[in-house]
Design a protein around this motif. Structure first.
Motif, PDB file in Angstrom:
ATOM      1  N   CYS A 134     -17.702  -5.045  13.097  1.00 33.63           N
ATOM      2  CA  CYS A 134     -18.704  -4.919  14.159  1.00 33.63           C
ATOM      3  C   CYS A 134     -18.183  -3.971  15.242  1.00 33.63           C
TER       4      CYS A 134
ATOM      5  N   GLU B 259     -19.107  -3.711  18.116  1.00 36.10           N
ATOM      6  CA  GLU B 259     -19.185  -4.316  19.448  1.00 36.10           C
ATOM      7  C   GLU B 259     -18.017  -5.285  19.691  1.00 36.10           C
ATOM      8  N   CYS B 260     -17.835  -6.250  18.759  1.00 37.03           N
ATOM      9  CA  CYS B 260     -16.838  -7.300  19.009  1.00 37.03           C
ATOM     10  C   CYS B 260     -15.662  -7.237  18.027  1.00 37.03           C
TER      11      CYS B 260
ATOM     12  N   CYS C  83     -24.422  -8.501  13.412  1.00 34.33           N
ATOM     13  CA  CYS C  83     -23.172  -9.249  13.531  1.00 34.33           C
ATOM     14  C   CYS C  83     -23.472 -10.731  13.731  1.00 34.33           C
TER      15      CYS C  83
ATOM     16  N   CYS D 282     -21.678 -11.721  17.459  1.00 38.27           N
ATOM     17  CA  CYS D 282     -22.218 -11.335  18.762  1.00 38.27           C
ATOM     18  C   CYS D 282     -23.674 -10.867  18.702  1.00 38.27           C
TER      19      CYS D 282
ATOM     20  N   HIS E 287     -24.810  -8.132  17.574  1.00 32.25           N
ATOM     21  CA  HIS E 287     -24.976  -6.678  17.662  1.00 32.25           C
ATOM     22  C   HIS E 287     -25.650  -6.142  16.397  1.00 32.25           C
TER      23      HIS E 287
HETATM   24 ZN   LIG Z   1     -20.115  -8.415  16.818  1.00 34.18          ZN
END
Ligand SMILES: [Zn+2]
Length: 212
Positions: free
Chosen positions: A11, A13-14, A48, A51, A53
């Motif tokens: 991911c 993002e995280c 995801c 999170c 995303h």
């Molecule tokens: Zn994520």
């Protein structure tokens, strides 16, 4: 047949790692669920589980529609020539001529989805590209500040829709009669031109309209 792999996507993002199905080739008749995801524009979606995303995972693939006898190769722009060669080689190697088959190469996910939709509706993508070109030039003139740089065809609730991609989001409905009219107006020339071109896009349409 279809060929899919489970791959790990991180991911953006995280950083969580998650399984993701990658289709190297997708036979829409054998895998109707994945085909539906492609038609809905969801096949490349990654969400995801940690999170939430969302992003798109980009990879090349072959889409095969047996019912409508079409193969669509999705390759990146740098490998179009290579893909065309492989495509012809494969046909030669198999030794089974597939004269009825339409073969296309596209270079982005939206175009792959668009082809899948067009053929699923049993439409002629050459006619669609001519219509797209007409609408595209009209829309560019009428709404110049939209800076339209692409247009895609889709079908929603049985209606033919063109979606313009640019700084403004625009769409237009194409009357079914218009498709039928363009198809019959150009029937003779389309017949004469044959259906062997692999790259059928706006550029194809402008060449087609330019040359007798
Ligand atoms: Zn994520």
């Amino acid at each position: 047949m279809s060929m899919k792999c489970k791959e790990t996507v991180t991911c953006p993002e995280c950083g969580q790692e998650q399984d993701f199905i990658v289709w190297h080739s997708l036979n829409g008749d054998l895998n109707p669920e994945a085909k539906q995801q492609l038609l809905d524009g969801k096949l490349f979606h990654f969400e995801c589980s940690n999170c939430g995303h969302r992003s798109n995972v980009d990879y090349g693939m072959l889409y095969h529609d047996m019912t409508n006898q079409v193969m669509v190769y999705f390759a990146d722009e740098d490998s179009v020539a290579e893909t065309l060669t492989t495509m012809n080689d494969t046909e030669n190697k198999i030794g089974i001529p597939m004269p009825e088959y339409r073969k296309r190469v596209v270079t982005d996910q939206n175009a792959l989805r668009e082809k899948a939709i067009i053929f699923n509706q049993k439409l002629d993508d050459r006619v669609i590209e001519i219509i797209k070109l007409i609408y595209y030039s009209n829309a560019s003139k009428q709404v110049p500040d939209a800076n339209i740089n692409a247009v895609y065809f889709l079908v929603a609730d049985g209606k033919y829709i063109l979606q313009f991609i640019g700084e403004k989001s625009l769409s237009a409905e194409v009357p079914v009669e218009m498709y039928e009219k363009i198809k019959s107006d150009f029937a003779e020339r389309l017949e004469k031109a044959g259906d062997k071109d692999a790259l059928v896009d706006l550029h194809w349409a402008s060449e087609f309209l330019r040359c007798e």
